[in-house]
Design an enzyme around this catalytic site. Sequence first.
Site, PDB file in Angstrom:
ATOM      1  N   LYS A 112       1.097  -1.028  -0.007  1.00  0.00           N
ATOM      2  CA  LYS A 112       0.307   0.269   0.111  1.00  0.00           C
ATOM      3  C   LYS A 112       0.538   1.552   0.141  1.00  0.00           C
ATOM      4  O   LYS A 112       1.916   0.956   0.821  1.00  0.00           O
ATOM      5  CB  LYS A 112      -0.549  -0.015   1.481  1.00  0.00           C
ATOM      6  CG  LYS A 112      -2.144   1.168   1.536  1.00  0.00           C
ATOM      7  CD  LYS A 112      -2.269   0.773   3.127  1.00  0.00           C
ATOM      8  CE  LYS A 112      -4.067   2.208   2.864  1.00  0.00           C
ATOM      9  NZ  LYS A 112      -4.630   1.449   4.113  1.00  0.00           N
ATOM     10  N   SER A 186      -9.054   2.088   3.706  1.00  0.00           N
ATOM     11  CA  SER A 186      -8.211   2.823   2.905  1.00  0.00           C
ATOM     12  C   SER A 186      -7.280   2.052   1.900  1.00  0.00           C
ATOM     13  O   SER A 186      -6.817   2.612   0.774  1.00  0.00           O
ATOM     14  CB  SER A 186      -7.001   3.473   3.672  1.00  0.00           C
ATOM     15  OG  SER A 186      -6.765   3.003   4.385  1.00  0.00           O
ATOM     16  N   SER A 210      -9.358  -0.810   7.961  1.00  0.00           N
ATOM     17  CA  SER A 210      -9.133  -0.436   6.589  1.00  0.00           C
ATOM     18  C   SER A 210      -8.349  -1.961   5.823  1.00  0.00           C
ATOM     19  O   SER A 210      -7.696  -1.743   4.459  1.00  0.00           O
ATOM     20  CB  SER A 210      -7.961   0.768   5.906  1.00  0.00           C
ATOM     21  OG  SER A 210      -8.434   1.940   6.912  1.00  0.00           O
TER      22      SER A 210
END
Length: 505
Positions: A112, A186, A210
């Site tokens: 990420k 996210s 997330s």
Amino acid sequence: MSSAETTRTDDAAPDGAGRAVPGPHSPGPDATPAQTEPPPGLADSARALADGRVTATQLVSAALKRIEASQGTLNAFRHLRAEAALAEAAEADRRLAAGERLPLLGVPVAVKDDTDVAGMPTHFGCAGDRIAATADSEAVRRLRAAGAVIVGKTNSCELGQWPFTEGAAFGATRNPWHTDHTPGGSSGGSAAAVAAGLVPAALGSDGAGSVRIPAAWTHLVGIKPQRGRISVHPHSDAFQGLTVNGPLARTVADAALLLDAVAGPHPDDPHRPPPVDASAAARRDPGRLRIALAWRPPLTLTGTMPHPDVRRAVTEIAEALARLGHHVEEARPRYGLIGLGFVPRATAGIAELAALHPEPALLDARTRSALRTGTRLGGRVVRAARAREVHQHRRIGALFHRGRSGAGFDVLLTPTTALPPPRIGRFDGLSAWRTDVAMTEACPYAWPWNVLGWPGVNVPAGFTPDGLPVGAQLLGPARSEERLVSLAAQLEADRRWYEHRPPIL
């Protein structure tokens, strides 16, 4: 949302190790990546490499081609490391030919874009220019030590605040199961990349769900480990202790393998839970467990309860657990006013990161609002919120303790989200307050376990009649990853969710 014409392509690392990936171009339901058969998972890839049935160069090249082909549809990646990844794959092939064996030697993975990779900028969903990181984060260092080849960095919403992956900096990341919908956030880029088979597994982060939320909305296994299980260094206590790193994969075994590869502390880390062997747990029978099923989320003042399709799917998970021999009983955890421990810590964490942005005017207005709130609530309020954690452990932990005041359950089962994945743009134009309300209505279940720092696992729970994935959470007390992983693996053997792939494949 920004179109590809406004997506930056000039902020690659100075040494050419990374480059920005163009955003989506008019995605439609018929746009698909160019691939003819599903790619292998993480463990299968590692075995095939060790057995000499495939080369790292072949696996990495195929992953890069899938990413490029899907970018106009899914927009899962912010940056690729194509040249560097191919060079690392060639080196992995030389090491494999020489007889070297490591858990992930030559296997392509993604991380990420809140995670430092040396030579690449860490935008964390923000617009503007960032200098390249000079060193790997501890999690990336451990991935490399396990032999993994990092092909790129996946999209995240701005500073990881929202359960959707959209923003002016990169456009919208889309759900492989239905590109009109979000994959969640996210860690939405990581989830979309794994669900679509672009990479066999990816690392995300979880500060309020997330990892678990996008796993639920893309039909994946997502593990939120115990605080400190995977280092967040160079941060010492990310988002005031709320945020941890965690794996996303299609199977429990793959998620466990990635967890084992990256787990472990940096010398400066404040949290050091004793080690676990998640891969061994995935092969072990969990025994007969007492499982609490909770429908009511913590107090959020929204009156949220699960959507009928979510309730039906989670009920089927509960019935499967009962059929497998577990005692399943409805219960109500004593959450109390746990939100008073979450909001100050979350907004203070946003404020800390937003204050470091070199061009604050480029931040979303909602981020600037959170920055102001976090600044006001910093200091004594945050310290008081963190001090309440011991009381919250006792109060909520009573669910897991046998005795006069304890219920004696082993695992808590809840929906991961209250709603199926929303449409792209659902949160556009909302004020900070209205965004918070809409988020809470969709995702009221995940964030308490971030306050507690305890582990949880999302498991795929099924689909709505429209084909949208939803998930269920298996939650446990402190340091209970092995039990949760064993139970998830038993469920997977029964439910065989890995046989279902999105239509984009």
